[in-house]
Design a protein around this motif. Structure first.
Motif: not given
Length: 502
Positions: A367-393
């Motif tokens: 969303e573009d806050a100035s125009t309240a329109s959805f004219g562009s895209k954003a790109f997102y990433l999720t990295a997942f860690f558990t157990s020992d790896q989560a403690q390391r991060i």
């Protein structure tokens, strides 16, 4: 001054998936139910964080500045983190299985479900065809700096997938014959001839998904788990919008939920159960609820830390079961980019011998806050860690963690990921008060029958939560099923042996 006192039929401790499902069933049966939730959040380990929430203060209510750490790159970044409305799934995100109660609830709510490519070994291994959504999966061979498409796996990898897929087909007699009850998954895979390079993929994809390490995971418990998952039906699904905005919103309708009311004591007596809680942050503000029954859905770490005083104490068999279970840390790193540098038909990866073991991707209008329109895209990433790896991060500085993630992405996709980076944050479930971890891993420490013992009622106290389900391990629908099971037990107990209220 007297302590405020209230009478109801059932008190439920915890407003996660199990507590909400239990309360819904009991309310539909005509009982008066009160849910006491320790935090200000409803949904437990299903939690959505909106991007614009991050821009307000770089933190969230009740996070206590330790479970959520925001990383902002240099000023002037194009469309920085916080400028959009994207919903980050900090906890439970995917719907496993086509025949589960959770899947049925979402379809009843007319939620749009996208059938995904199954990329994680923990979810059955890669398919031999593209998923219904047209997506594919990629493997990053970290030690060789090589990308391996799902349909071009090498012989080591194919053998690993075969061994893991056959794990659930082993009979109890087979397991007992080779003494697998005492064998870690690492030992079992080595016995089955899995190579070291393939073992690294098992660690990154299978063990990380299960919330443990290959050394910690029990072969016998994992075999039981695989058999349970087989009954869930085929496929993994992503919900349009968020899982919290669909499943949790549906379950919490019309329920009496008291937020920021951590329970401190539960007293059993001949007349019923007394539940004492405090308003969060106000030790002197005590409340008492008298009820015929209480349903305990608190997390395993909460029970192990003895945050709640039970009077009289819970039976030794119950405490042994609780203490034998392991609920390790779980953590997610989220990153926002203003350009996409990964393939458009990939939504998930497993990366061996790498900083981030599991990664998945999202693209959405911003969303573009100035125009309240959805004219562009954003790109997102999720990295997942558990157990020992989560403690390391968790032990790393925030900037160091994101430097490592961006370095891995740049190497994998032969680009400068930092050039497109707009910001990110870390959410650590090991630091969330009254949760303190991910989900209960089928570990070598777990005594046989512990989950069934944990689920057994004790004099008006009933137990629910994903760790109490001996068949559907580590899933949101396991928590939901356990809540419904506890509701049936409560109704049966109150019908058969009515308890006069205090």
């Amino acid at each position: 001054m007297s302590t405020p006192h209230e009478v109801c039929d059932v008190v439920i401790v915890g407003a996660g998936m199990a507590g909400l499902a239990c309360a819904t069933a009991l309310k539909d049966a005509g009982l008066r139910v009160v849910i006491l939730e320790a935090s200000c959040h409803v949904g437990g380990r299903i939690r959505t964080i909106r991007e614009n929430e991050l821009a307000v203060a770089g933190d969230l209510p009740n996070s206590r500045n330790t479970c959520l750490r925001v990383h902002e790159p240099n000023a002037g970044t194009q469309r920085p983190l916080g400028s959009g409305q994207f919903g980050f799934e900090a906890g439970g995100e995917f719907v496993h299985g086509s025949t589960t109660t959770l899947n049925a609830l979402l379809r009843k709510e007319r939620a749009e479900l996208t059938h995904l490519f199954t990329w994680a070994h923990g979810d059955g291994g890669p398919s031999e065809e593209k998923a219904p959504d047209g997506s594919v999966g990629l493997y990053w061979v970290g030690r060789e700096k090589r990308m391996m498409p799902f349909d071009k796996q090498d012989s080591d990898h194919i053998h690993l997938v075969k061994v893991l897929q056959e794990l659930g087909e082993r009979s109890q007699s087979d397991i007992e014959a080779d003494d697998a009850t005492k064998i870690s998954l690492e030992g079992y895979l080595k016995r089955m001839g899995v190579s070291d390079r393939a073992m690294a993929f098992a660690e990154a994809g299978y063990a990380n998904t299960v919330c443990g390490t290959l050394k910690q995971i029990s072969t016998a418990r994992m075999s039981e788990c695989e058999r349970g998952w087989e009954k869930d039906g085929d496929g993994d699904f992503r919900v349009a919008g968020t899982l919290h905005g669909t499943a949790i919103r549906a379950l919490e309708r019309g329920l009496d939920i008291r937020r920021s009311q951590p329970v401190t004591k539960i007293v059993r007596c001949h007349k019923g159960v007394e539940v004492v809680s405090n308003r969060a942050g106000e030790a002197s503000s005590s409340f008492t609820h008298s009820a015929s029954a209480v349903v305990m859905t608190a997390s395993i770490p909460t029970l192990q830390r003895k945050v709640i005083d039970f009077s009289p104490p819970l039976p030794e068999s119950k405490m042994r079961a609780i203490d034998s279970l392991r609920c390790h840390s779980a953590l997610k790193m989220f990153a926002k980019f203003h350009e996409q540098f990964w393939p458009t038909d990939v939504h998930g990866m497993i990366c061996s011998d790498s900083f981030a073991p599991e990664i998945w991707f999202h693209t959405c209008p911003e969303e573009d806050a100035s125009t309240a329109s959805f004219g562009s895209k954003a790109f997102y990433l999720t990295a997942f860690f558990t157990s020992d790896q989560a403690q390391r991060i968790a032990a790393l500085k925030t900037e160091t963690a994101f430097d490592s993630l961006l370095e891995q992405l740049s190497e994998m996709f032969a680009c400068n990921a930092r050039k497109h980076y707009a910001g990110g944050f870390i959410f650590d479930w090991g630091e969330v008060p009254y949760i303190w971890g991910g989900y209960a891993v089928p570990s070598l420490n777990e005594a046989p029958g512990s989950r069934a013992e944990l689920a057994t009622a004790v004099d008006g106290i009933f137990f629910a939560g994903e760790a109490t389900d001996p068949h559907n391990y580590m899933t949101a629908h396991a928590a939901m099923c356990s809540g419904e099971r506890a509701a049936r037990e409560v109704q049966h107990a109150l019908t058969k042996h009515p308890i006069s209220r205090l």
